[in-house]
Design an enzyme around this catalytic site. Structure first.
Site, PDB file in Angstrom:
ATOM      1  N   GLY A  35       0.415  -1.297  -0.296  1.00 34.65           N
ATOM      2  CA  GLY A  35      -0.168   0.352  -0.273  1.00 34.65           C
ATOM      3  C   GLY A  35       0.844   1.393  -0.207  1.00 34.65           C
ATOM      4  CB  SER A  36       4.365   2.007  -0.973  1.00 39.22           C
ATOM      5  OG  SER A  36       5.002   1.961  -1.932  1.00 39.22           O
ATOM      6  CG  ASN A  37       1.952   3.293  -5.267  1.00 39.89           C
ATOM      7  OD1 ASN A  37       2.457   4.178  -6.162  1.00 39.89           O
ATOM      8  ND2 ASN A  37       2.417   2.247  -5.963  1.00 39.89           N
ATOM      9  NE  ARG A  88     -10.713 -12.811 -13.683  1.00 42.29           N
ATOM     10  CZ  ARG A  88      -9.770 -12.620 -14.172  1.00 42.29           C
ATOM     11  NH1 ARG A  88      -8.475 -13.069 -13.295  1.00 42.29           N
ATOM     12  NH2 ARG A  88      -9.957 -12.860 -15.530  1.00 42.29           N
ATOM     13  CG  ASN A 130      -2.794   0.068 -12.984  1.00 41.82           C
ATOM     14  OD1 ASN A 130      -2.411  -1.137 -11.779  1.00 41.82           O
ATOM     15  ND2 ASN A 130      -1.892  -1.059 -13.952  1.00 41.82           N
ATOM     16  CG  HIS A 132       3.014  -1.772 -15.219  1.00 43.01           C
ATOM     17  ND1 HIS A 132       2.210  -3.081 -14.316  1.00 43.01           N
ATOM     18  CD2 HIS A 132       4.110  -1.698 -16.225  1.00 43.01           C
ATOM     19  CE1 HIS A 132       3.302  -3.825 -15.485  1.00 43.01           C
ATOM     20  NE2 HIS A 132       4.170  -3.307 -16.472  1.00 43.01           N
ATOM     21  CB  SER A 160       3.241   3.585 -17.400  1.00 41.15           C
ATOM     22  OG  SER A 160       4.670   3.483 -17.966  1.00 41.15           O
ATOM     23  CB  THR A 165      -8.811  -0.422 -22.338  1.00 38.60           C
ATOM     24  OG1 THR A 165      -7.826  -1.030 -22.255  1.00 38.60           O
ATOM     25  CG2 THR A 165      -8.609   1.166 -22.010  1.00 38.60           C
ATOM     26  CG  ASP A 166     -11.517  -5.033 -22.785  1.00 38.76           C
ATOM     27  OD1 ASP A 166     -11.181  -4.922 -23.721  1.00 38.76           O
ATOM     28  OD2 ASP A 166     -12.375  -5.047 -22.607  1.00 38.76           O
ATOM     29  CG  ASP A 169      -0.533  -3.497 -17.552  1.00 41.05           C
ATOM     30  OD1 ASP A 169      -0.555  -3.364 -16.639  1.00 41.05           O
ATOM     31  OD2 ASP A 169       0.667  -4.727 -16.898  1.00 41.05           O
ATOM     32  CD  GLU A 198       4.907   2.131  -8.645  1.00 42.44           C
ATOM     33  OE1 GLU A 198       5.130   1.198 -10.099  1.00 42.44           O
ATOM     34  OE2 GLU A 198       5.435   1.835  -7.281  1.00 42.44           O
TER      35      GLU A 198
END
Ligand code: GRF
Length: 224
Positions: A35-37, A88, A130, A132, A160, A165-166, A169, A198
């Site tokens: 959880g650093s972000n 899921r 997101n 990355h 990045s 989107t689906d 990345d 990040e």
């Protein structure tokens, strides 16, 4: 040898942010790990540099450090493990219900370690981002981007922040920053330099979103 994916197929469906975000922006954060972000986002909100409020943390692993960070900041958190759901898709439907109950303007994946279902991506199209730890499209599609970049022998990697989107990345890129790879780097020595970037880039991307300054045209994100 690390597998390198070819550049993303063109074109992707444009994702557009149409509705004006509320002020402060209501943010839901998806986490799986330390959880650093999340901490960086909360620090920026507290410092007043990010006009946003984290209204809910959604975690898929009980015991994740991110839950302690949420608790320390008094942010509501919910654990929705894959194990508690038949598929899921049903797990992510529960995540979506929790986020929509708030509701949220933006969903941030800050170290969420599972692929998001197409339905989930479509529901939050244009308001799902997101972070990355590579310069996409290099070393996307997995959880080992830092080690993969080192194995490949690149001299520069980076961070990045992109719309989700689906295509894993593969969504339009909001911000990127390069980080040099040093001759003796290991994943352990390189990772902190990437994480430091990040922790700056993700709050910056959320700030641009909150200020309504992001527009997506095809694969490109225009920043005004
Ligand atoms: C970060 O490196 C992020 O880029 C990746 O997962 C990691 C999460 O770290 N998607 P943390 O949980 O925010 O510390």
């Amino acid at each position: 040898m690390a597998e390198v994916r070819p550049p993303a197929a063109l074109p992707v469906q444009p994702v557009l942010f149409a509705a004006a975000p509320t002020t402060p922006l209501r943010v839901g954060v998806l986490v799986s790990g330390r959880g650093s972000n999340l901490a960086a986002l909360l620090a920026a909100c507290q410092a007043g540099t990010l006009p946003a409020t984290v209204v809910l943390v959604v975690c898929n692993h009980s015991g994740a450090g991110a839950l302690d960070i949420a608790a320390a900041h008094g942010v509501p958190a919910v654990v929705i493990p894959r194990a508690g759901h038949p598929t899921r898709a049903t797990q992510q439907a529960a995540m979506r219900a929790a986020l929509d109950e708030q509701p949220v303007d933006l969903v941030v994946c800050a170290g969420f370690d599972r692929i998001l279902e197409p339905d989930f991506c479509a529901h939050y199209a244009g308001r799902l981002i997101n972070v990355h730890p590579s310069l996409l499209p290099a070393f996307g599609g997995g959880l080992h981007a830092i080690a993969d970049a080192l194995s490949y022998g690149v001299r520069v990697t980076g961070v990045s922040v992109h719309f989700v989107t689906d295509e894993i990345d593969g969504g339009p890129i909001i911000l990127q920053e390069a980080v040099p790879v040093l001759p003796d780097d290991t994943p352990a020595s390189l990772a902190p330099r990437l994480h430091a970037v990040e922790h700056r880039l993700l709050p910056e991307a959320v700030r641009l979103f909150a200020e309504g300054r992001l527009r997506v045209e095809g694969r490109r994100v225009i920043i005004s």
